[in-house]
Enzyme design. Sequence first.
Site, PDB file in Angstrom:
ATOM      1  N   ALA A 155      36.707  48.463  41.841  1.00  0.00           N
ATOM      2  CA  ALA A 155      36.764  49.265  43.065  1.00  0.00           C
ATOM      3  C   ALA A 155      35.523  49.017  43.911  1.00  0.00           C
ATOM      4  O   ALA A 155      35.614  48.826  45.129  1.00  0.00           O
ATOM      5  CB  ALA A 155      36.897  50.744  42.728  1.00  0.00           C
ATOM      6  N   TYR A 156      34.371  49.025  43.279  1.00  0.00           N
ATOM      7  CA  TYR A 156      33.122  48.786  44.005  1.00  0.00           C
ATOM      8  C   TYR A 156      33.133  47.388  44.623  1.00  0.00           C
ATOM      9  O   TYR A 156      32.815  47.214  45.812  1.00  0.00           O
ATOM     10  CB  TYR A 156      31.930  48.937  43.054  1.00  0.00           C
ATOM     11  CG  TYR A 156      30.593  48.823  43.731  1.00  0.00           C
ATOM     12  CD1 TYR A 156      30.051  49.898  44.432  1.00  0.00           C
ATOM     13  CD2 TYR A 156      29.858  47.643  43.675  1.00  0.00           C
ATOM     14  CE1 TYR A 156      28.819  49.800  45.057  1.00  0.00           C
ATOM     15  CE2 TYR A 156      28.628  47.534  44.288  1.00  0.00           C
ATOM     16  CZ  TYR A 156      28.116  48.621  44.985  1.00  0.00           C
ATOM     17  OH  TYR A 156      26.884  48.504  45.607  1.00  0.00           O
ATOM     18  N   SER A 157      33.519  46.385  43.839  1.00  0.00           N
ATOM     19  CA  SER A 157      33.539  45.008  44.338  1.00  0.00           C
ATOM     20  C   SER A 157      34.518  44.874  45.502  1.00  0.00           C
ATOM     21  O   SER A 157      34.212  44.253  46.530  1.00  0.00           O
ATOM     22  CB  SER A 157      33.924  44.044  43.214  1.00  0.00           C
ATOM     23  OG  SER A 157      32.986  44.087  42.158  1.00  0.00           O
ATOM     24  N   SER A 159      35.636  47.261  47.500  1.00  0.00           N
ATOM     25  CA  SER A 159      35.179  48.012  48.673  1.00  0.00           C
ATOM     26  C   SER A 159      34.108  47.243  49.427  1.00  0.00           C
ATOM     27  O   SER A 159      34.099  47.214  50.665  1.00  0.00           O
ATOM     28  CB  SER A 159      34.655  49.390  48.252  1.00  0.00           C
ATOM     29  OG  SER A 159      33.432  49.305  47.547  1.00  0.00           O
ATOM     30  N   LYS A 160      33.204  46.593  48.700  1.00  0.00           N
ATOM     31  CA  LYS A 160      32.122  45.870  49.363  1.00  0.00           C
ATOM     32  C   LYS A 160      32.614  44.566  49.985  1.00  0.00           C
ATOM     33  O   LYS A 160      32.090  44.129  51.023  1.00  0.00           O
ATOM     34  CB  LYS A 160      30.985  45.602  48.375  1.00  0.00           C
ATOM     35  CG  LYS A 160      30.280  46.876  47.894  1.00  0.00           C
ATOM     36  CD  LYS A 160      29.724  47.699  49.043  1.00  0.00           C
ATOM     37  CE  LYS A 160      28.891  48.877  48.560  1.00  0.00           C
ATOM     38  NZ  LYS A 160      28.299  49.652  49.674  1.00  0.00           N
TER      39      LYS A 160
END
Length: 249
Positions: A155-157, A159-160
């Site tokens: 999710a973090y990857s 989103s970024k």
Amino acid sequence: MSVYQGRFTGRTAIITGGASGLGKTVAKRIVAEGGMVALWDLNPETLASAKAEVGARDVQSLDVSDPAAVEAAAKASAEALGKVDILVCSAGITGATVPVHEFPIDSWQRVIDINLNGLFYCNRAVVPHLLANGYGRIVNIASVAGKEGNPNASAYSASKAGVIGLTKSLGKELAEKNVIVNALTPATFESPILEQLPKSQVDYMRSKIPMGRLGEVSESAAMVCFMASEECSFTTASTFDTSGGRTTF
């Protein structure tokens, strides 16, 4: 912390995630270099402390995933500052640290809501103020994870990666408007956000950095302040790395 005397004299900045970490460090430097800042963050108590520490002109307690709250905060900060010249979008969360097939749906949605949708809402709300000035700088905080992907951080990857794509699109839209839009893509640096991660994940990310250490928040803040300044005048829709050699593209 090196300071460029007067570099931000007469300039105003809104900084999301401004009560701690990179956001607060950038805010302190902009004020030290002559600018005025508005801090946006979720926690009103932390914001009150940061306002005193930074010398902020304005603070707004809000959840950036709420578009109506973002619009209201943009209007309030513009009135408090007199104008808006700079937006630094630093608010973000990490989410769960598990494989994709085990990733909790609510955690995925929250990460995307804060890191990508919230950043979009902030860009969308502030751009009209920059266009009204005929001048602006936007710095969106992305991550090397958005370029390379980190395992167990989908999710973090994702989103970024979305932040990078949005930045490139917006930068091209505004390229002839004297509004510069770039993203910072740091490797892991010392920050309160690391408290959201297990030590094994932090150790993995450190192992990927050729310099063999985590970054310092001051190193990324220095790059952000260049990107937010008049000196950054012919680079837009781009990414700037502070990655200790991890990323080279």
